[in-house]
Write a protein that holds these residues in place. Structure first.
Motif, PDB file in Angstrom:
ATOM      1  N   SER A 132       0.853  -1.185   0.000  1.00 19.02           N
ATOM      2  CA  SER A 132       0.000   0.000   0.000  1.00 19.02           C
ATOM      3  C   SER A 132       0.888   1.233   0.000  1.00 19.02           C
ATOM      4  CB  SER A 132      -0.904   0.016   1.236  1.00 19.02           C
ATOM      5  OG  SER A 132      -1.514   1.281   1.384  1.00 19.02           O
ATOM      6  N   GLU A 133       0.878   1.970  -1.109  1.00 16.92           N
ATOM      7  CA  GLU A 133       1.646   3.219  -1.196  1.00 16.92           C
ATOM      8  C   GLU A 133       1.125   4.245  -0.190  1.00 16.92           C
ATOM      9  OE1 GLU A 133       4.322   4.228  -2.905  1.00 16.92           O
ATOM     10  OE2 GLU A 133       4.576   2.261  -3.809  1.00 16.92           O
ATOM     11  N   GLU A 134      -0.204   4.304  -0.039  1.00 13.81           N
ATOM     12  CA  GLU A 134      -0.812   5.295   0.841  1.00 13.81           C
ATOM     13  C   GLU A 134      -0.397   5.107   2.303  1.00 13.81           C
ATOM     14  OE1 GLU A 134      -3.002   3.193  -1.076  1.00 13.81           O
ATOM     15  OE2 GLU A 134      -2.679   4.560  -2.743  1.00 13.81           O
ATOM     16  N   GLN A 135      -0.329   3.857   2.755  1.00 19.21           N
ATOM     17  CA  GLN A 135      -0.019   3.585   4.155  1.00 19.21           C
ATOM     18  C   GLN A 135       1.400   3.075   4.378  1.00 19.21           C
ATOM     19  OE1 GLN A 135      -3.165   1.039   5.510  1.00 19.21           O
ATOM     20  NE2 GLN A 135      -4.636   2.710   5.552  1.00 19.21           N
ATOM     21  N   ALA A 136       2.123   2.834   3.296  1.00 20.59           N
ATOM     22  CA  ALA A 136       3.505   2.339   3.351  1.00 20.59           C
ATOM     23  C   ALA A 136       3.628   1.066   4.182  1.00 20.59           C
ATOM     24  CB  ALA A 136       4.441   3.428   3.882  1.00 20.59           C
ATOM     25  N   VAL A 137       2.734   0.100   3.901  1.00 17.81           N
ATOM     26  CA  VAL A 137       2.737  -1.196   4.575  1.00 17.81           C
ATOM     27  C   VAL A 137       2.299  -2.279   3.591  1.00 17.81           C
ATOM     28  CG1 VAL A 137       2.226  -0.285   6.889  1.00 17.81           C
ATOM     29  CG2 VAL A 137       0.349  -0.958   5.389  1.00 17.81           C
ATOM     30  N   PHE A 138       2.659  -3.523   3.907  1.00 16.58           N
ATOM     31  CA  PHE A 138       2.119  -4.654   3.167  1.00 16.58           C
ATOM     32  C   PHE A 138       0.726  -4.932   3.711  1.00 16.58           C
ATOM     33  CE2 PHE A 138       6.678  -5.528   2.564  1.00 16.58           C
ATOM     34  CZ  PHE A 138       6.690  -5.683   1.191  1.00 16.58           C
ATOM     35  N   GLN A 139      -0.203  -5.254   2.812  1.00 13.96           N
ATOM     36  CA  GLN A 139      -1.568  -5.556   3.207  1.00 13.96           C
ATOM     37  C   GLN A 139      -2.042  -6.823   2.525  1.00 13.96           C
ATOM     38  OE1 GLN A 139      -3.810  -2.113   1.921  1.00 13.96           O
ATOM     39  NE2 GLN A 139      -3.663  -1.186   3.950  1.00 13.96           N
ATOM     40  N   MET A 140      -3.068  -7.426   3.127  1.00 17.23           N
ATOM     41  CA  MET A 140      -3.792  -8.518   2.504  1.00 17.23           C
ATOM     42  C   MET A 140      -5.020  -7.874   1.872  1.00 17.23           C
ATOM     43  SD  MET A 140      -3.273 -11.298   5.571  1.00 17.23           S
ATOM     44  CE  MET A 140      -4.695 -12.240   5.130  1.00 17.23           C
ATOM     45  N   TYR A 156      -8.550  -8.104  -0.687  1.00 23.84           N
ATOM     46  CA  TYR A 156      -9.603  -8.836  -1.393  1.00 23.84           C
ATOM     47  C   TYR A 156     -10.668  -7.815  -1.775  1.00 23.84           C
ATOM     48  CZ  TYR A 156     -13.548 -11.781  -2.501  1.00 23.84           C
ATOM     49  OH  TYR A 156     -14.601 -12.366  -3.149  1.00 23.84           O
ATOM     50  N   SER A 157     -10.847  -7.589  -3.057  1.00 21.75           N
ATOM     51  CA  SER A 157     -11.789  -6.593  -3.539  1.00 21.75           C
ATOM     52  C   SER A 157     -11.510  -5.276  -2.826  1.00 21.75           C
ATOM     53  CB  SER A 157     -13.214  -7.099  -3.329  1.00 21.75           C
ATOM     54  OG  SER A 157     -14.153  -6.210  -3.882  1.00 21.75           O
ATOM     55  N   TRP A 158     -12.467  -4.708  -2.156  1.00 20.03           N
ATOM     56  CA  TRP A 158     -12.296  -3.437  -1.436  1.00 20.03           C
ATOM     57  C   TRP A 158     -11.751  -3.663  -0.029  1.00 20.03           C
ATOM     58  CZ3 TRP A 158     -14.862  -3.313   3.114  1.00 20.03           C
ATOM     59  CH2 TRP A 158     -15.910  -4.226   3.272  1.00 20.03           C
ATOM     60  N   HIS A 159     -11.813  -4.902   0.455  1.00 16.84           N
ATOM     61  CA  HIS A 159     -11.417  -5.221   1.837  1.00 16.84           C
ATOM     62  C   HIS A 159      -9.891  -5.286   1.975  1.00 16.84           C
ATOM     63  CE1 HIS A 159     -12.158  -6.705   5.857  1.00 16.84           C
ATOM     64  NE2 HIS A 159     -11.338  -7.712   5.646  1.00 16.84           N
ATOM     65  N   ARG A 160      -9.354  -4.606   2.966  1.00 10.45           N
ATOM     66  CA  ARG A 160      -7.922  -4.608   3.253  1.00 10.45           C
ATOM     67  C   ARG A 160      -7.713  -4.929   4.718  1.00 10.45           C
ATOM     68  NH1 ARG A 160      -8.322  -3.989  -1.512  1.00 10.45           N
ATOM     69  NH2 ARG A 160      -7.444  -2.406  -2.841  1.00 10.45           N
ATOM     70  N   LYS A 161      -6.648  -5.670   5.006  1.00  9.01           N
ATOM     71  CA  LYS A 161      -6.272  -5.905   6.400  1.00  9.01           C
ATOM     72  C   LYS A 161      -4.775  -6.084   6.495  1.00  9.01           C
ATOM     73  CE  LYS A 161      -7.084 -10.537   7.714  1.00  9.01           C
ATOM     74  NZ  LYS A 161      -8.011 -11.494   8.278  1.00  9.01           N
ATOM     75  N   SER A 162      -4.269  -5.923   7.685  1.00  9.92           N
ATOM     76  CA  SER A 162      -2.834  -5.991   7.918  1.00  9.92           C
ATOM     77  C   SER A 162      -2.288  -7.373   7.601  1.00  9.92           C
ATOM     78  CB  SER A 162      -2.537  -5.654   9.384  1.00  9.92           C
ATOM     79  OG  SER A 162      -1.186  -5.923   9.669  1.00  9.92           O
ATOM     80  N   VAL A 163      -1.133  -7.389   6.973  1.00  6.90           N
ATOM     81  CA  VAL A 163      -0.471  -8.661   6.684  1.00  6.90           C
ATOM     82  C   VAL A 163       0.059  -9.287   7.972  1.00  6.90           C
ATOM     83  CG1 VAL A 163       1.867  -7.835   6.212  1.00  6.90           C
ATOM     84  CG2 VAL A 163       0.979  -9.772   4.933  1.00  6.90           C
TER      85      VAL A 163
END
Length: 132
Positions: free
Chosen positions: A94-102, A104-111
């Motif tokens: 995620s460029e916006e949050q500068a973190v890796f994310q999991m 699915y569609s619109w759903h995001r969560k921390s890796v």
């Protein structure tokens, strides 16, 4: 501190290789395998002095620093099965949050929650096989 590690598909034989990423001004990319020793000789080309392998730039993926429930390293592009939500996520940056994310569609969560998930595939699986 997490280990800085990349993987990518080699151009010569399409096998996956892990190691340090080397980028060139012309857009080319190479991986210096983790077990290789880097040597520098004045006036010699990089490929002849360093045991690096030319890779397809579109397949370069960074290691997240985490492993799945089976102890397998999680890289960008891995597909993870989350048994708690019965969903399949894709790992991405995620460029916006500068973190890796999991994702699915619109759903995001921390890796960070991937420790109970299992790698079931990879976004480049259709390009010659799953990574190791």
């Amino acid at each position: 501190m997490r280990e800085i590690l990349f993987k990518a598909r080699r151009l010569d034989n399409r096998e996956w290789v892990e190691g340090s990423l080397i980028s060139f001004a012309d857009g080319g990319r190479a991986i210096l395998p983790s077990k290789s020793a880097a040597l520098y000789k004045k006036g010699a080309s990089l490929f002849s002095t360093v045991n690096c392998l030319e890779v397809a730039p579109s397949t370069v993926c960074q290691y997240t620093g985490l492993t799945d429930r089976n102890g397998v390293k999680i890289f960008e592009g891995d597909k993870l099965y989350d048994p708690h939500e019965n969903m399949i996520y894709t790992v991405g940056w995620s460029e916006e949050q500068a973190v890796f994310q999991m994702k699915y569609s619109w759903h995001r969560k921390s890796v960070e929650s991937a420790h109970y998930c299992e790698i079931i595939g990879f976004i480049h699986d259709g390009e010659g096989g799953q990574h190791e």
